[in-house]
Design a protein around this motif. Structure first.
Motif, short mmCIF file in Angstrom:
data_model
loop_
_atom_site.label_atom_id
_atom_site.label_comp_id
_atom_site.label_asym_id
_atom_site.label_seq_id
_atom_site.Cartn_x
_atom_site.Cartn_y
_atom_site.Cartn_z
N ASP A 288 0.83 -1.21 0.00
CA ASP A 288 0.00 0.00 0.00
C ASP A 288 0.87 1.26 0.00
OD1 ASP A 288 0.93 -0.58 2.52
OD2 ASP A 288 -0.84 0.19 3.56
N CYS A 289 1.94 1.27 0.82
CA CYS A 289 2.83 2.43 0.85
C CYS A 289 3.57 2.58 -0.48
CB CYS A 289 3.83 2.30 2.00
SG CYS A 289 3.07 2.23 3.63
N TRP A 290 4.07 1.46 -1.00
CA TRP A 290 4.85 1.50 -2.25
C TRP A 290 3.99 1.97 -3.42
CZ3 TRP A 290 4.70 -2.64 -6.21
CH2 TRP A 290 5.57 -2.38 -7.26
N LEU A 291 2.80 1.42 -3.58
CA LEU A 291 1.96 1.78 -4.71
C LEU A 291 1.41 3.20 -4.58
CD1 LEU A 291 0.03 -1.56 -5.32
CD2 LEU A 291 1.90 -0.58 -6.66
N THR A 292 1.13 3.62 -3.34
CA THR A 292 0.64 4.99 -3.14
C THR A 292 1.72 6.00 -3.55
OG1 THR A 292 -0.80 4.30 -1.33
CG2 THR A 292 -0.24 6.63 -1.45
N ALA A 293 2.97 5.73 -3.12
CA ALA A 293 4.07 6.63 -3.49
C ALA A 293 4.32 6.58 -5.00
CB ALA A 293 5.33 6.23 -2.72
N TYR A 294 4.18 5.39 -5.58
CA TYR A 294 4.41 5.25 -7.02
C TYR A 294 3.36 6.05 -7.81
CZ TYR A 294 4.90 3.12 -11.64
OH TYR A 294 5.07 2.93 -12.98
N ALA A 295 2.10 5.92 -7.42
CA ALA A 295 1.03 6.63 -8.14
C ALA A 295 1.19 8.14 -8.00
CB ALA A 295 -0.33 6.18 -7.63
N ALA A 296 1.58 8.60 -6.78
CA ALA A 296 1.75 10.03 -6.58
C ALA A 296 2.87 10.58 -7.46
CB ALA A 296 2.05 10.30 -5.10
N TYR A 297 3.97 9.85 -7.53
CA TYR A 297 5.10 10.29 -8.38
C TYR A 297 4.70 10.27 -9.85
CZ TYR A 297 9.67 10.34 -10.63
OH TYR A 297 10.74 10.65 -11.45
N TYR A 298 4.01 9.22 -10.25
CA TYR A 298 3.62 9.09 -11.66
C TYR A 298 2.67 10.22 -12.06
CZ TYR A 298 1.92 6.94 -15.97
OH TYR A 298 1.59 6.69 -17.27
N ASN A 299 1.65 10.49 -11.23
CA ASN A 299 0.66 11.52 -11.57
C ASN A 299 1.23 12.93 -11.49
OD1 ASN A 299 -1.41 9.65 -12.06
ND2 ASN A 299 -1.97 9.57 -9.89
N SER A 300 2.36 13.08 -10.73
CA SER A 300 2.96 14.41 -10.62
C SER A 300 3.57 14.87 -11.94
CB SER A 300 4.03 14.41 -9.53
OG SER A 300 5.13 13.59 -9.90
N HIS A 301 3.80 13.94 -12.86
CA HIS A 301 4.35 14.29 -14.15
C HIS A 301 3.27 14.55 -15.20
CE1 HIS A 301 7.91 12.66 -12.18
NE2 HIS A 301 8.67 13.18 -13.13
N ALA A 302 2.05 14.72 -14.74
CA ALA A 302 0.91 15.09 -15.60
C ALA A 302 0.76 14.18 -16.81
CB ALA A 302 1.02 16.55 -16.04
N PRO A 303 0.54 12.88 -16.59
CA PRO A 303 0.33 12.00 -17.74
C PRO A 303 -1.00 12.28 -18.40
CG PRO A 303 -0.13 10.82 -15.71
CD PRO A 303 0.40 12.16 -15.30
N ALA A 304 -1.17 11.78 -19.61
CA ALA A 304 -2.43 11.99 -20.32
C ALA A 304 -3.60 11.37 -19.57
CB ALA A 304 -2.32 11.40 -21.74
#
Length: 428
Positions: A288-304
């Motif tokens: 849960d911690c790993w995926l939450t941090a991963y999603a936050a980092y990924y979405n911070s780069h403004a994907p489509a």
């Protein structure tokens, strides 16, 4: 004579010769040792027989010589003969020894030992022997039977071994003639089974390397040719372009360079994962911690398309290499980003000690008859002209290799409502 029979015959004769030579040597050594021991025991028995004869002579001093001989043979169970001391006068040294009461060993015409000794306080010399030979008919067959059994045992041992060697030789010869599917099949109880397993492992590895080489050659010829052609065209256009168009051609060249760099990195990454000695650094990973941090980092780069996460239980912990697992997730999410229409979701659930990590999108999905093929290297579904859907066909192959290094599996299914549902199944 065929090669297999010649190999068998040569090995059989060599082993049989070694066994026979070793057996004869041991037999000679034991016979010599037994002979010496027998002589020592016989001398001790003869000494006792002489002493007993002297006591018998004392108790029958007036007994006739012939009667005394008969009685001695009955009492001692040995051939006994009485001689006078004067009968040995021609044997100078022997005569002196007998006169002194010593035991003299002589041999008869058949080279059998006979012991002579003067009985004390008498003119008689008693000869004991030769002892009757032990004639055991069964013992005569012991040595031939022993070698016959050894010959049978060697045959039963060598024959399967040479057959297995011939199978191994034929497989190696076929492999050397470019039949790279050639494998060695031996019974598990065979002595050469470990060697056959090593050969098969080597053959699979070489076959994979050759296949990878062909795939790499194919990929390079197709994937590198297009951006290189575009770069050449842009450079030619750049030379005669107006200042207003120069920046556009420079940007096109940079995009092609980035595409080439990405292709090289993918190829190097895939080659690194295919190393036999690569071992994941396994540590407990809180999902849960790993995926939450991963999603936050990924979405911070403004994907489509933003990445969402379904609720994850707090106790979801998997033993894995975080760096490798992150790379696999990057590839799955990257693929989903190229094909999804409006949704990319991560979902996790546990069952029977296995963690199921799903990446779900609402794109066109992967046809069932192509789901196995897309997991191979350099395989892409169809030809897409859309720039956002370009890839090198290595993403899912890398994911599969990472999951295999974790002793897990990857599966592809159709998502609810349409799209692809790709799952990494990793033991906890």
């Amino acid at each position: 004579m065929t090669r297999a029979r010649w190999i068998f015959l040569r090995a059989y004769l060599l082993v049989a010769l070694l066994v026979v030579v070793t057996g004869l040597g041991l037999e000679a050594l034991l016979v010599e040792r037994d002979h010496q021991a027998l002589v020592q025991r016989e001398a001790a028995l003869i000494e006792g027989a002489f002493r007993y004869s002297e006591t018998l002579l004392d108790s029958a001093a007036e007994m006739d010589a012939a009667v005394l001989e008969q009685r001695l043979q009955q009492e001692l169970a040995l051939p006994s003969t009485l001689y006078r001391v004067e009968d040995f006068a021609t044997l100078e040294e022997g005569y002196e020894q007998l006169s002194a009461g010593e035991t003299v060993l002589l041999y008869d015409t058949d080279d059998r030992p006979v012991f002579y000794r003067r009985l004390q306080r008498s003119p008689w010399v008693l000869a004991l022997g030769p002892a009757p030979a032990l004639d055991n008919e069964r013992a005569k067959w012991v040595v031939p039977l022993f070698y016959a059994l050894i010959a049978v045992a060697v045959y039963l041992w060598i024959r399967p071994l040479t057959k297995d060697l011939e199978v191994l030789r034929e497989s190696a010869q076929a492999f050397g003639q470019q039949d790279f599917s050639s494998r060695v099949t031996l019974p598990q109880g065979s002595w050469l089974a470990p060697l056959a397993d090593a050969f098969n492992s080597m053959a699979r590895r070489i076959q994979w390397l050759l296949q990878s080489h062909r795939e790499l050659t194919h990929a390079v010829s197709h994937e590198l040719r297009t951006p290189l052609a575009r770069m050449r065209f842009s450079l030619e256009m750049l030379a005669g372009a107006k200042e207003a168009d120069r920046e556009r051609f420079r940007e096109a060249i940079n995009r092609d360079i980035e595409e080439l760099n990405a292709l090289v990195e993918e190829m190097l990454g895939y080659a690194e994962l295919e190393q036999d000695n690569l071992t994941p650094l396994l540590e407990p990973l809180q999902l849960d911690c790993w995926l939450t941090a991963y999603a936050a980092y990924y979405n911070s780069h403004a994907p489509a398309i933003a990445l969402t996460i379904a609720p994850i239980p707090d106790d979801c912990i998997v033993t894995a290499d975080e760096r490798m697992l992150t790379r696999a997730l990057d590839n799955l999410v990257g693929n989903a980003q190229r094909f999804a229409r409006s949704r990319i979701q991560l979902s996790v659930w546990m069952a029977d000690g296995v963690c199921h990590l799903h990446v779900i999108d609402d794109g066109p999905g992967i046809p069932q008859d192509q789901r196995e093929a897309v997991l191979a290297a350099y395989v892409r579904l169809g030809a897409h002209t859309d720039e956002t859907r370009k890839g090198f066909g290595l993403g899912l192959a890398i994911v599969k290799r990472i999951v295999e290094l974790h002793r897990g599996a990857i599966s592809i299914a159709e998502a609810a409502g349409g799209g692809a549902d790709i799952s990494m199944e990793i033991p906890c």
